[in-house]
Design an enzyme around this catalytic site. Structure first.
Site, PDB file in Angstrom:
ATOM      1  N   GLU A   1      41.360  34.489  36.892  1.00 27.29           N
ATOM      2  CA  GLU A   1      40.786  33.884  38.106  1.00 27.29           C
ATOM      3  C   GLU A   1      40.450  35.028  39.047  1.00 27.29           C
ATOM      4  O   GLU A   1      41.342  35.564  39.722  1.00 27.29           O
ATOM      5  CB  GLU A   1      41.816  32.957  38.760  1.00 27.29           C
TER       6      GLU A   1
ATOM      7  N   CYS B   1      38.838  33.195  47.829  1.00 26.62           N
ATOM      8  CA  CYS B   1      37.872  33.469  46.760  1.00 26.62           C
ATOM      9  C   CYS B   1      36.715  32.493  46.816  1.00 26.62           C
ATOM     10  O   CYS B   1      35.671  32.741  46.232  1.00 26.62           O
ATOM     11  CB  CYS B   1      38.574  33.396  45.410  1.00 26.62           C
TER      12      CYS B   1
END
Ligand code: NAD
Length: 517
Positions: A246, A280
């Site tokens: 990720e 993010c």
């Protein structure tokens, strides 16, 4: 100093402890040990022995027990919020809604869904009708979770619950910038009556994370930067450990000519400045259609000027601190680069003086893809605007990125929203909303291109956290001599060949018979 120069500077004092510092005040919060390879190995061994008795429980039992952990998280929400806010500098409201509530909700969904999602299931075989196949999901063993500092509660512990429910034990290597919250959650875990050793926390810098990958773990879930992700993926590849990556994001927001101007403006401000832009999935670049660009920019600037920024400890603020001091320098370098290449500063643009690390919420206009602010992950409170002539240009610019985690489209036309969402290349595309998709535990989350691979959240990720095992049984008593086994012969070959022609013939019954005779 350029972005690249700041990024390559060392970011760690050499010591055997990590000093924990409140980013909003610069005050010391204590220190945690830097754990070496032998301590890490011991933690993995402990986790492995606890896992053996945990793995024999049914999924239902594990889920039932894990809810006790959620009870402790909810009971101690205020203390968790306090520590999260101190350690990362984020506003208390964000610590509550983006971390504590997201985690509590994820635990509930995982515990409710796992018994069905992980139940053994029979599949029908299309060819070998005489056999019965069962697919089951078995525990992997010890799962290593390597996590960043921006959501130090909801990210690692959300992944941990998925690992626990599948019957694995967990070793978390929290970020060196947010270790205290992980240690606090460990106390709650121990209080909840679950096997203590099923959760291990190993504190330290990158070397501790590398030692964890080398300590015989069975799966790695890594969340962090692209640069570290490359090293972690290579280390997992060397050892053939399955991993989920990720990594970074550079979420574009496309504002169509028909967007609801007020909602879009507020979404840009919330999506760009929540957690000081250190998410993010933050809005990292805005492509505004020429018909709406000027009005939207004006409204975003006005809303940005209303934001209250400061120390979140004991005060209500909208925007808190930058967690990592070096990140403030990176953010400043992005602004400097953009202004040197022709961007216009609309509001903000500099570090705030005084104690703590703060960067003013900043809006830039007239940005282009020549500027690092439009092409590299900023991870700070900057929203750069670019005017586009058409939807086609907006989509092309949105897709012009090495990253592809999240993307946003704002339009009043549902049909247009659906069409554009299908054209943008990202792991998640959200229409008329921002940031919410991470808080949907049932929806897969992850990126394309250099934003990583594999997914967290959703039923597929739940099943993927376990090993899949195919069990194959006979339905009818099999013959003692199988015609496909030895000895081989020309006659057997002819028979199999005819069988193949019948099987794969696209003709009707008569045609199939002709294949034989
Ligand atoms: P980072 O890559 O610097 O560190 C992440 C973790 O990896 C830390 O715990 C660190 O100590 C550890 N680490 C460092 N070197 C290692 C090594 N060689 N082996 C093993 N572990 C090592 O990331 P960060 O600065 O903490 O976090 C910010 C980044 O995380 C941003 O790029 C952001 O986009 C990304 N992020 C991604 C997601 C997502 O879900 N895709 C979510 C949050 C943050």
């Amino acid at each position: 100093m350029t972005v690249a120069e700041v990024e390559t500077r060392a970011n760690r004092p050499s010591a055997d402890v990590i000093p924990c510092v409140a980013p909003a005040t610069g005050e010391s919060l204590g220190e945690v040990p830097v754990m070496g390879p032998s301590e890490v190995r011991l933690a993995v061994d402990r986790a492995r022995s606890a896992q053996r008795s945990w793995a024999v429980l049914s999924v239902e039992e594990r889920a039932e027990r894990l809810l006790r952990f959620r009870d402790r998280v909810v009971e101690r929400a205020d203390a968790l919020v306090e520590l999260l806010s101190r350690e990362t500098g984020k506003p208390r409201q964000e610590a509550l809604s983006h971390e504590v509530i997201v985690l509590a909700d994820a635990i509930g969904w995982v515990c409710k869904t796992a018994p069905r999602a992980l139940a053994p299931r029979e599949i029908e075989l299309h060819l070998m009708k005489h056999r019965r196949s069962v697919i089951e999901h078995v525990p992997r063993g010890v799962v290593a979770i390597l996590s960043p500092w921006n959501f130090p509660l909801s990210i690692p512990f959300g992944d941990a619950v998925v690992a626990w429910v599948t019957g694995s034990a967990v070793v978390i290597k929290p970020s060196e910038l947010a270790s205290l919250i992980a240690l606090e959650v460990k106390k709650l875990w121990d209080e909840s009556g679950l096997p203590e050793d099923l959760l291990q926390i190993v504190t330290g810098y990158g070397e501790t994370g590398a030692a964890l990958i080398d300590a015989g773990v069975n799966k790695v879930v890594f969340t962090g930067s692209v640069a570290t992700g490359r090293r972690v993926a290579a280390a997992c590849g060397e050892r053939l450990i399955p991993c989920v990556m990720e990594l970074g994001g550079k979420a574009p927001l496309i504002a169509c000519a028909d967007c609801d101007l007020e909602r879009t403006a507020r979404a840009i401000v919330a999506g760009g400045f929540a957690n000081s832009g250190q998410a993010c999935i933050s809005v990292e670049r805005v492509y505004a259609h020429k018909d709406v660009h000027d009005r939207l920019l004006e409204r975003v600037v006005a809303l940005t000027k209303e934001l209250r920024q400061g120390n979140p400890d004991g005060a209500v603020v909208d925007v808190g601190a930058i967690t990592l001091p070096r990140q403030a320098e990176i953010v400043a370098a992005h602004v400097e680069d953009a202004l040197a290449k022709g961007a216009k500063l609309q509001v903000g643009g500099k570090r705030k003086g005084g104690k703590g690390t703060f960067f003013e919420p900043t809006v830039l206009s007239e940005c282009t893809h020549e500027m690092s602010v439009m092409t590299q992950e900023i991870f700070g409170p900057i929203v750069p605007f670019m005017r586009v002539e058409s939807e086609e240009q907006a989509v092309a610019m949105a897709n012009d990125s090495h990253l592809g985690l999240n993307a946003y489209v704002f339009t009043s036309d549902r049909e247009r929203g659906r069409r554009l969402a299908g054209q943008v290349s990202a792991g998640s595309v959200v229409v008329n909303d921002v940031l919410t998709n991470f808080a949907c535990p049932e929806a897969p989350f992850g990126g394309v291109r250099q934003s990583g691979f594999g997914r967290v959240h959703g039923e597929d990720a739940l099943r993927d956290m376990a090993e899949v095992r195919h069990l194959s049984f006979d339905r009818i008593r099999p013959p003692s001599r199988d015609p496909l086994w030895y000895p081989y012969s020309d006659k057997a070959y002819d028979l199999v060949h005819k069988g193949m022609r019948v099987l794969f013939s696209r003709r009707g019954v008569l045609g199939k018979l002709k294949e034989i005779f």
